[in-house]
Design a protein around this motif. Structure first.
Motif, PDB file in Angstrom:
ATOM      1  N   GLN A 150       0.825  -1.218   0.000  1.00  0.00           N
ATOM      2  CA  GLN A 150       0.000   0.000   0.000  1.00  0.00           C
ATOM      3  C   GLN A 150       0.855   1.262   0.000  1.00  0.00           C
ATOM      4  O   GLN A 150       0.545   2.227  -0.686  1.00  0.00           O
ATOM      5  CB  GLN A 150      -0.912   0.026   1.233  1.00  0.00           C
ATOM      6  N   ILE A 151       1.926   1.262   0.783  1.00  0.00           N
ATOM      7  CA  ILE A 151       2.715   2.506   0.894  1.00  0.00           C
ATOM      8  C   ILE A 151       3.754   2.643  -0.222  1.00  0.00           C
ATOM      9  O   ILE A 151       4.291   3.722  -0.426  1.00  0.00           O
ATOM     10  CB  ILE A 151       3.412   2.655   2.279  1.00  0.00           C
ATOM     11  N   TYR A 152       4.006   1.571  -0.953  1.00  0.00           N
ATOM     12  CA  TYR A 152       5.092   1.568  -1.946  1.00  0.00           C
ATOM     13  C   TYR A 152       5.003   2.725  -2.958  1.00  0.00           C
ATOM     14  O   TYR A 152       5.986   3.448  -3.148  1.00  0.00           O
ATOM     15  CB  TYR A 152       5.128   0.207  -2.651  1.00  0.00           C
ATOM     16  N   LYS A 208      14.392  -7.390  -5.949  1.00  0.00           N
ATOM     17  CA  LYS A 208      12.945  -7.241  -5.800  1.00  0.00           C
ATOM     18  C   LYS A 208      12.385  -8.392  -4.983  1.00  0.00           C
ATOM     19  O   LYS A 208      12.946  -9.485  -4.974  1.00  0.00           O
ATOM     20  CB  LYS A 208      12.278  -7.214  -7.178  1.00  0.00           C
ATOM     21  N   ASN A 209      11.281  -8.126  -4.282  1.00  0.00           N
ATOM     22  CA  ASN A 209      10.652  -9.182  -3.487  1.00  0.00           C
ATOM     23  C   ASN A 209       9.685 -10.000  -4.350  1.00  0.00           C
ATOM     24  O   ASN A 209       9.562  -9.777  -5.550  1.00  0.00           O
ATOM     25  CB  ASN A 209       9.949  -8.584  -2.255  1.00  0.00           C
ATOM     26  N   LYS A 210       8.993 -10.937  -3.697  1.00  0.00           N
ATOM     27  CA  LYS A 210       8.129 -11.841  -4.461  1.00  0.00           C
ATOM     28  C   LYS A 210       6.933 -11.125  -5.090  1.00  0.00           C
ATOM     29  O   LYS A 210       6.220 -11.692  -5.900  1.00  0.00           O
ATOM     30  CB  LYS A 210       7.676 -13.023  -3.591  1.00  0.00           C
ATOM     31  N   TYR A 211       6.703  -9.871  -4.681  1.00  0.00           N
ATOM     32  CA  TYR A 211       5.596  -9.109  -5.261  1.00  0.00           C
ATOM     33  C   TYR A 211       6.073  -8.198  -6.398  1.00  0.00           C
ATOM     34  O   TYR A 211       5.312  -7.389  -6.930  1.00  0.00           O
ATOM     35  CB  TYR A 211       4.898  -8.277  -4.176  1.00  0.00           C
ATOM     36  N   ASP A 220      12.030  -3.658  -1.572  1.00  0.00           N
ATOM     37  CA  ASP A 220      11.625  -3.444  -0.196  1.00  0.00           C
ATOM     38  C   ASP A 220      11.672  -1.929   0.049  1.00  0.00           C
ATOM     39  O   ASP A 220      12.727  -1.312  -0.139  1.00  0.00           O
ATOM     40  CB  ASP A 220      12.595  -4.189   0.725  1.00  0.00           C
ATOM     41  N   SER A 221      10.530  -1.348   0.439  1.00  0.00           N
ATOM     42  CA  SER A 221      10.509   0.120   0.526  1.00  0.00           C
ATOM     43  C   SER A 221      11.447   0.655   1.613  1.00  0.00           C
ATOM     44  O   SER A 221      11.973   1.750   1.488  1.00  0.00           O
ATOM     45  CB  SER A 221       9.087   0.651   0.696  1.00  0.00           C
ATOM     46  N   GLY A 222      11.665  -0.140   2.654  1.00  0.00           N
ATOM     47  CA  GLY A 222      12.615   0.257   3.691  1.00  0.00           C
ATOM     48  C   GLY A 222      14.044   0.276   3.171  1.00  0.00           C
ATOM     49  O   GLY A 222      14.778   1.243   3.346  1.00  0.00           O
ATOM     50  N   GLU A 223      14.422  -0.809   2.496  1.00  0.00           N
ATOM     51  CA  GLU A 223      15.782  -0.888   1.937  1.00  0.00           C
ATOM     52  C   GLU A 223      15.996   0.196   0.889  1.00  0.00           C
ATOM     53  O   GLU A 223      17.069   0.789   0.800  1.00  0.00           O
ATOM     54  CB  GLU A 223      16.007  -2.259   1.283  1.00  0.00           C
TER      55      GLU A 223
END
Ligand SMILES: [Mg+2]
Length: 196
Positions: free
Chosen positions: A21-23, A52-55, A59-62
């Motif tokens: 949601q926040i991405y 990239k992650n599985k989605y 990762d928005s933090g990284e």
């Protein structure tokens, strides 16, 4: 006998929908802050070697960390955590049953401490310790991560159950070091850890 229950965070205790949601907002605000287009932003990220992650998202933090924009990230994440319910069903019940049995509970995650603490505060999670990528200096796909965890928390791997949704990081790697593992391929199975 299992003495310590080591829970993964993302997609085990927490619904990671919140990150998806926040991405878009994180990406948009990063590009504004850095005065570059989103395309340029992703080109830079690609060069830094972020995966990239599985989605299919970074990762928005990284992502924010690699641009030294963690304050921006947490201003967005903290608001999202306040208004969303992210904790999976049964977590509080499972934790209190384990505590009643005198078990030790740890959160063992690739997330940053600051992120994990936000969830602990919001949901008043009663955990005995938190071990994060900040402590290990790497993620759970590395043996080094688990070796540092064993040392820091003085664990006996055969008396620990690692619970997580990632077959490699939460099952294969820790079991190669002697941990017992529980592959949570469906969050509805969380209560089954009480049978150990
Ligand atoms: Mg996970």
């Amino acid at each position: 006998m299992i003495e310590s229950f080591l829970f993964d965070l993302d997609d085990t205790l927490i619904d990671t929908k919140i990150y998806r949601q926040i991405y878009p907002e994180v990406v948009k605000r990063l590009s504004t802050q850095l005065k570059i287009s989103e395309t340029e932003l992703f080109l830079k990220v690609d060069k830094l070697g972020l995966k990239k992650n599985k989605y299919g998202n970074y990762d928005s933090g990284e992502l924010s960390k690699s641009f030294k924009q963690l304050n921006l990230y947490y201003s967005i994440l903290e608001t999202a955590i306040k208004v969303n319910k992210s904790l999976h069903d049964n977590v509080l019940e499972v934790f209190s049953s384990l505590k009643n049995k005198g078990k030790r509970i740890g959160i063992v995650s690739n997330s940053m401490h600051r992120t994990i603490e936000l969830y602990i505060q919001k949901y008043q999670l009663k955990v005995d310790f938190v071990f994060s990528s900040d402590d290990a200096g790497c993620n759970k796909d590395q043996e080094r991560y688990w070796k540092r965890l064993i040392k820091k928390e003085k664990l006996t791997p055969k008396n620990c159950l690692v619970i997580g949704d990632n077959l490699h990081e939460d099952v294969e790697v820790p079991s190669s070091l002697g941990f017992k593992t529980f592959y949570l391929d469906n969050v509805k199975k969380l209560k089954e850890v009480l049978m150990f």
